[in-house]
Design a protein around this motif. Structure first.
Motif, PDB file in Angstrom:
ATOM      1  N   ALA A 167     -19.606 -23.289  67.559  1.00  0.00           N
ATOM      2  CA  ALA A 167     -18.295 -23.149  68.194  1.00  0.00           C
ATOM      3  C   ALA A 167     -17.452 -22.139  67.438  1.00  0.00           C
ATOM      4  O   ALA A 167     -16.748 -21.314  68.038  1.00  0.00           O
ATOM      5  CB  ALA A 167     -17.595 -24.507  68.246  1.00  0.00           C
ATOM      6  N   ASP A 168     -17.505 -22.174  66.116  1.00  0.00           N
ATOM      7  CA  ASP A 168     -16.772 -21.217  65.302  1.00  0.00           C
ATOM      8  C   ASP A 168     -17.279 -19.799  65.554  1.00  0.00           C
ATOM      9  O   ASP A 168     -16.487 -18.854  65.648  1.00  0.00           O
ATOM     10  CB  ASP A 168     -16.921 -21.591  63.831  1.00  0.00           C
ATOM     11  CG  ASP A 168     -16.069 -20.723  62.926  1.00  0.00           C
ATOM     12  OD1 ASP A 168     -14.844 -20.705  63.098  1.00  0.00           O
ATOM     13  OD2 ASP A 168     -16.647 -20.053  62.053  1.00  0.00           O
ATOM     14  N   LEU A 169     -18.602 -19.673  65.677  1.00  0.00           N
ATOM     15  CA  LEU A 169     -19.187 -18.366  65.977  1.00  0.00           C
ATOM     16  C   LEU A 169     -18.700 -17.856  67.327  1.00  0.00           C
ATOM     17  O   LEU A 169     -18.380 -16.672  67.487  1.00  0.00           O
ATOM     18  CB  LEU A 169     -20.715 -18.470  65.960  1.00  0.00           C
ATOM     19  CG  LEU A 169     -21.505 -17.204  66.315  1.00  0.00           C
ATOM     20  CD1 LEU A 169     -21.184 -16.075  65.337  1.00  0.00           C
ATOM     21  CD2 LEU A 169     -23.007 -17.505  66.312  1.00  0.00           C
ATOM     22  N   ALA A 170     -18.630 -18.748  68.315  1.00  0.00           N
ATOM     23  CA  ALA A 170     -18.185 -18.358  69.656  1.00  0.00           C
ATOM     24  C   ALA A 170     -16.761 -17.820  69.648  1.00  0.00           C
ATOM     25  O   ALA A 170     -16.391 -16.988  70.492  1.00  0.00           O
ATOM     26  CB  ALA A 170     -18.293 -19.548  70.599  1.00  0.00           C
ATOM     27  N   LYS A 171     -15.940 -18.281  68.702  1.00  0.00           N
ATOM     28  CA  LYS A 171     -14.541 -17.859  68.636  1.00  0.00           C
ATOM     29  C   LYS A 171     -14.370 -16.531  67.902  1.00  0.00           C
ATOM     30  O   LYS A 171     -13.280 -15.950  67.922  1.00  0.00           O
ATOM     31  CB  LYS A 171     -13.714 -18.925  67.925  1.00  0.00           C
ATOM     32  CG  LYS A 171     -13.702 -20.277  68.621  1.00  0.00           C
ATOM     33  CD  LYS A 171     -13.006 -21.312  67.744  1.00  0.00           C
ATOM     34  CE  LYS A 171     -13.146 -22.722  68.314  1.00  0.00           C
ATOM     35  NZ  LYS A 171     -12.563 -23.739  67.416  1.00  0.00           N
ATOM     36  N   SER A 172     -15.420 -16.066  67.248  1.00  0.00           N
ATOM     37  CA  SER A 172     -15.320 -14.856  66.443  1.00  0.00           C
ATOM     38  C   SER A 172     -15.557 -13.613  67.291  1.00  0.00           C
ATOM     39  O   SER A 172     -16.090 -13.671  68.403  1.00  0.00           O
ATOM     40  CB  SER A 172     -16.338 -14.897  65.296  1.00  0.00           C
ATOM     41  OG  SER A 172     -17.655 -14.829  65.813  1.00  0.00           O
ATOM     42  N   ALA A 195     -25.641 -15.139  67.637  1.00  0.00           N
ATOM     43  CA  ALA A 195     -24.410 -14.607  68.224  1.00  0.00           C
ATOM     44  C   ALA A 195     -24.618 -14.222  69.688  1.00  0.00           C
ATOM     45  O   ALA A 195     -25.552 -13.493  70.036  1.00  0.00           O
ATOM     46  CB  ALA A 195     -23.924 -13.406  67.428  1.00  0.00           C
ATOM     47  N   GLY A 196     -23.736 -14.745  70.533  1.00  0.00           N
ATOM     48  CA  GLY A 196     -23.783 -14.420  71.950  1.00  0.00           C
ATOM     49  C   GLY A 196     -24.906 -15.088  72.714  1.00  0.00           C
ATOM     50  O   GLY A 196     -25.139 -14.771  73.888  1.00  0.00           O
TER      51      GLY A 196
END
Length: 465
Positions: free
Chosen positions: A228-233, A207-208
């Motif tokens: 990409a999904d993690l970046a949107k969270s 994350a991050g």
């Protein structure tokens, strides 16, 4: 009767078991076919449970439906136990596959047939090393086994079916097929598996962060889409991927897309493309990694042509897998010099020329070696080629077991229709609701795959199903 080398050296071939290496999907299917033919199987699994490798990606959703990942002989063996086949049109995760099919199948075979914690360390002809010709084909195989408690055993077998897969040997980051300079030293920041971002500790690791993803197959696609999904969270703001390809980007880079007969497989490529298009990942092409240097707490990747990438926090290497041939070294195998697959099979699975659908179904003729009675099946039969489907493995063992049983006509009657187009190897990106709605998981009339959001079921399956 299981004959050990110390107990008997005079057992006739038809009194000996057929030894199967690996209690994964294809190995257990082989055992089921052997039981159906009235032959005695003995399955040796190095892991602590059946399906040990699949359990390591239990969080992954396959891009094949339940109807495409169970074997007919296995289903017959399971039927008397009260086993009910899951909905054939839904998509299992690796965890579903093990708990609802592989473990029940291993239980039905019994612990006298399936031994876990049993690692095969060598296979040869009894009393004959690789050099000796005299009476070679008349000698049984001797299989050297080391158990988890340190015990050793020598087991005699009439034939050997190696379904041990390739999961244990991921390929390195180096563009020359060897570990890049500094790769081993940076092992604490490098992973060779698609991360399970539902695991809080794993999620916190990425994350991050800036993450380099090396690879161009389905596993790389899903890693990109997952990041990409993690970046949107809310907890993943700032997550960014650098996608490293050894080749350029072409029309086939993202697989079959809307033309793919496996909708989930097509959606996988579309999701990876979206990760790039939406700015969550940058693609770097023609980059063959030569070195990985530390820059403080970060890593810098250097290409053979001298290019240096901006520092990253983590590296995910998804460049394929390799077969472990070390314990087969005393056998006379006929393997392709490039793919390390059986010679007759290799031209059919060359990843430069074929996808899953263009590799016609095959069996004992393509899987035979100069050493009669030994067969590499499943993912291991494909060597370094990534284009394998579970259905292919089930047809392989049906044919091989028929040949061992002396039914040559059945062994050579290979009948199987595989989905066309796209790359193989990877998970679907359908969430459960969409997976349940998919009408048939394939075929010319299947609907075009929609691009779906990740978050419920994300990472990519190894080997392909």
């Amino acid at each position: 009767m299981i004959a050990t080398a110390t107990a008997t050296a005079t057992a006739t071939a038809d009194q000996l078991p057929v030894l199967v290496i690996g209690a994964g999907p294809v190995g257990l299917a082989a055992a089921a076919h052997l039981v159906e033919r009235g032959l005695e199987p003995l399955v040796l699994e190095a892991g602590e449970q059946a399906g040990a490798a699949v359990r390591e990606w239990a969080h992954v959703r396959l891009f094949s439906t339940w109807g495409e990942v169970t074997d007919p002989a296995a289903e017959k063996l399971l039927a008397p136990t009260g086993w009910a086949k899951p909905d054939a049109e839904t998509y299992p995760t690796g965890g579903d596959w093990t708990e609802q099919y592989l473990q029940p199948l291993a239980d039905a075979l019994g612990d006298k047939v399936v031994r876990v914690g049993a690692r095969v360390t060598g296979v040869s002809r009894s009393g004959r090393d690789r050099i000796v010709d005299a009476d070679r084909d008349t000698q049984p195989f001797t299989v050297h086994v080391t158990y988890a408690d340190g015990r050793e055993e020598r087991i005699l077998a009439r034939a050997v079916i190696d379904a041990s897969g390739t999961w244990g040997i991921p390929s390195p980051a180096g563009g020359d097929g060897l570990p890049a300079l500094g790769e081993r030293a940076a092992a604490d920041r490098i992973s060779y598996r698609v991360p399970d971002l539902k695991d809080p500790a794993v999620r916190a690791r990425y994350a991050g962060k800036r993450v380099a993803v090396i690879g161009s197959g389905a596993s790389a696609f899903t890693a990109l889409a997952s990041l990409a999904d993690l970046a949107k969270s809310a907890d993943g703001a700032g997550t960014h991927a650098t996608w490293i390809l050894r080749r350029g980007i072409s029309g086939s880079t993202f697989g079959g897309g809307t033309a793919d007969q496996l909708p989930a497989r097509g959606a996988l490529g579309l999701a990876a493309k979206a990760a790039v298009d939406e700015g969550h990942a940058d693609a770097v092409t023609g980059f063959r990694t030569e070195a990985i240097h530390r820059d403080g707490e970060r890593l810098v990747l250097v290409a053979e042509d001298g290019r240096r990438l901006a520092p990253v926090d983590e590296v995910i290497v998804l460049t394929g897998f390799r077969p472990d041939l070390s314990f087969l070294d005393e056998l006379r195998l006929g393997l392709d010099e490039r793919l390390q697959a059986p010679l007759a099979l290799a031209p059919l699975i060359d990843p430069n020329r074929h996808s899953c659908g263009t590799v016609y179904p095959h069996g004992v003729n393509e899987l035979s070696h100069p050493e009669s009675g030994v067969y590499l099946v499943g993912m291991k039969s494909y060597g370094r080629a990534p284009t394998f489907l579970a259905l292919t493995g089930y047809e392989q063992v049906r044919s091989v077991v028929a040949a061992i049983a002396g039914d040559r006509e059945s062994a050579e009657r290979v009948e199987l229709v595989l989905p066309e187009t796209g790359v193989c190897g990877g998970a679907g990106l359908f969430d459960q609701a969409e997976a349940d709605a998919a009408p048939d998981g394939g075929g010319c009339c299947a609907p075009a795959p929609a691009l779906v959001q990740l978050g419920v079921d994300a990472p990519a399956a190894p080997g392909g199903c």
